[in-house]
Design an enzyme around this catalytic site. Structure first.
Site, short mmCIF file in Angstrom:
data_model
loop_
_atom_site.label_atom_id
_atom_site.label_comp_id
_atom_site.label_asym_id
_atom_site.label_seq_id
_atom_site.Cartn_x
_atom_site.Cartn_y
_atom_site.Cartn_z
N GLU A 91 88.64 0.96 -48.88
CA GLU A 91 87.82 1.50 -50.01
C GLU A 91 88.50 0.81 -51.35
OE1 GLU A 91 88.54 5.87 -49.61
OE2 GLU A 91 88.42 5.61 -51.80
N CYS A 104 91.11 -1.43 -58.19
CA CYS A 104 92.02 -0.93 -57.48
C CYS A 104 91.97 -1.11 -56.13
CB CYS A 104 92.22 0.87 -57.71
SG CYS A 104 93.45 1.54 -56.85
N CYS A 111 97.84 4.39 -43.80
CA CYS A 111 99.15 4.17 -44.26
C CYS A 111 100.05 5.14 -43.39
CB CYS A 111 99.08 4.86 -45.76
SG CYS A 111 100.70 4.92 -46.65
N CYS A 115 102.96 10.92 -47.53
CA CYS A 115 103.02 11.60 -48.67
C CYS A 115 102.14 12.74 -48.47
CB CYS A 115 102.56 10.85 -49.76
SG CYS A 115 103.97 9.43 -50.08
N CYS A 118 98.57 13.21 -50.06
CA CYS A 118 97.87 11.91 -50.30
C CYS A 118 96.83 12.05 -48.91
CB CYS A 118 98.55 10.79 -50.09
SG CYS A 118 97.57 9.13 -50.05
N CYS A 332 91.69 10.00 -53.81
CA CYS A 332 92.44 8.69 -53.35
C CYS A 332 92.10 8.70 -51.73
CB CYS A 332 94.13 8.64 -53.70
SG CYS A 332 94.12 9.11 -55.43
N1 SAH Z 1 101.71 3.70 -51.48
C1 SAH Z 1 101.86 3.18 -52.72
C2 SAH Z 1 100.25 2.67 -53.35
C3 SAH Z 1 99.32 3.84 -53.03
S1 SAH Z 1 99.25 5.55 -53.89
C4 SAH Z 1 102.51 4.35 -53.60
O1 SAH Z 1 102.91 5.36 -52.85
O2 SAH Z 1 102.52 4.17 -54.87
C5 SAH Z 1 98.84 5.21 -55.54
C6 SAH Z 1 99.33 6.61 -55.99
O3 SAH Z 1 98.45 7.48 -56.03
C7 SAH Z 1 100.71 6.92 -55.91
O4 SAH Z 1 101.55 7.04 -56.79
C8 SAH Z 1 100.41 8.16 -55.12
O5 SAH Z 1 101.56 9.07 -54.88
C9 SAH Z 1 99.14 8.89 -55.71
N2 SAH Z 1 98.48 9.69 -55.07
C10 SAH Z 1 98.07 9.74 -53.72
N3 SAH Z 1 97.17 10.78 -53.40
C11 SAH Z 1 97.07 11.23 -54.60
C12 SAH Z 1 96.38 12.74 -55.08
N4 SAH Z 1 95.92 13.17 -54.03
N5 SAH Z 1 96.56 13.01 -56.27
C13 SAH Z 1 97.14 12.22 -57.05
N6 SAH Z 1 97.84 11.38 -56.97
C14 SAH Z 1 97.85 10.72 -55.55
#
Ligand code: SAH
Length: 345
Positions: A91, A104, A111, A115, A118, A332
């Site tokens: 996406e 974006c 991935c 985290c 996420c 996301c």
């Molecule tokens: N892997 C990379 C880029 C992708 S995530 C990274 O970790 O930076 C992009 C951003 O969105 C990151 O800061 C991630 O921590 C944040 N993110 C992911 N899921 C999220 C959510 N449910 N709410 C808010 N931020 C989120």
């Protein structure tokens, strides 16, 4: 098959010479792909038929097929789902700002960083995207809207520094004057903090903005949210960031997703200030986007405001991320996940 749209101009020149063609053909084909955004050899009307046939036999374009897109009625944000040649789904998002259109993109299908908040990581990593598949998201969106894309953020699904070589090639393609010629200064790459790769990236001395997903003011709390914190401490991470700044003179961004009752208290904010004091950076506060598989809740507006005020008082640059496309915003990575689940049933 050769992934021809992933080649830099130099690589394409070498390839043309290796199949007995003149070097200038490389630039012609390259411009068709990266400037005119062509997706078939047939439309390349300045390329001899015999060469086109040869290329068709040997090469693939790693084309993206749009499955569907959603348009926000509030602010015009568009979310796209694309299918890759191997059936994988990714996406991408287009956000419209006064200063231009920002896309974006995803850097991986899935991935493996894990985290906790996420959605993109819930099903693990399928595979990394090729450079063609990364620029392809931008090209497809620019073609769909007919409007120029001016900014790109690598903040969609995936960890870009876990796909390092392809990321570098993607940056070369995107900022090439023979392609879309998007300035490196208009490109942001976001990472969860893979320290050795941040150091390597610093040595490339690029002009991109590096965004670091911090999300916590100390190691203990960071470990609860991000498994990568077990591998690299915050001290090591911040040292790598300093090195990045020394090498590039680019101010970095720290992303901090605020989760109610987890990392959003005023003492958390004060601790964060201590860690970042004097460091040339900018903090982006993101009210966490709740996902249904986990029990994380958005901080209330009052705590968000307090958190921001404390940073400002301590002279740490800070903004709150404006939520775009609220009405179409599966958090996301959720859109992809939903689609994959539909496919399985
Ligand atoms: N892997 C990379 C880029 C992708 S995530 C990274 O970790 O930076 C992009 C951003 O969105 C990151 O800061 C991630 O921590 C944040 N993110 C992911 N899921 C999220 C959510 N449910 N709410 C808010 N931020 C989120």
């Amino acid at each position: 098959m050769i992934d021809i749209r992933s080649m830099t101009l130099k690589e394409l020149e070498q390839y043309m010479e290796s199949i007995g063609e003149k070097k200038f053909r490389a630039k012609q084909v390259y411009e068709w792909f990266h400037k005119r955004l062509a997706l078939s050899f047939d439309e390349m009307n300045n390329i001899p038929k015999a060469l086109k046939e040869k290329l068709k036999e040997q090469c693939t374009m790693m084309e993206l097929k749009e499955i569907e897109h959603f348009v926000s009625k509030i602010d015009g944000t568009r979310k796209y789902l694309f299918e890759l040649e191997d059936g994988n789904i990714i996406e991408s998002v287009l956000m419209k700002y006064k200063h231009g259109n920002s896309v974006c993109i995803s850097s991986q299908a899935g991935c493996r960083m894990g985290c906790k908040f996420c959605a993109s990581t819930l099903g693990g990593l399928d595979r990394s995207l090729t450079p063609a598949e990364m620029v392809g998201q931008i090209y497809a969106i620019q073609k769909d809207t007919g409007e120029r894309v001016s900014n790109v953020v690598v903040m969609g699904t995936g960890e870009p520094l876990d796909n390092y070589e392809n990321l570098l090639r993607f940056i070369t393609l995107l900022s090439d004057e023979n392609g879309l010629n998007i300035s490196q200064r208009n490109l942001t790459v976001s990472t969860c903090g893979i320290v050795p790769k941040i150091q390597s990236l610093a040595d490339e001395k690029l002009q991109i903005t590096l965004a670091i997903s911090l999300h916590a003011p100390n190691d203990a709390m960071r470990k609860e949210l991000m498994p990568i914190a077990y591998q690299y401490s915050m001290d090591e991470l911040l040292d790598a960031c300093k090195y990045y700044f020394e090498q590039t003179k680019r101010r970095m961004t720290f992303e901090y997703s605020l989760v109610a009752g987890v990392n959003d208290t005023s003492s958390n904010a004060k601790e964060l200030c201590k860690r970042l004091k004097g460091f040339p950076c900018h903090v982006n506060l993101i009210p966490v986007n709740p996902i249904k598989e986990r029990d994380f809740k958005q901080s209330v507006p009052e705590s968000i405001r307090d958190f921001k005020n404390i940073l400002e008082k301590n002279r740490v640059n800070v903004t709150i991320r404006r939520e775009m496309g609220r009405d179409i915003n599966a958090a996301c990575g959720q859109l992809r996940r939903q689609k994959l689940q539909e496919k399985e049933n």
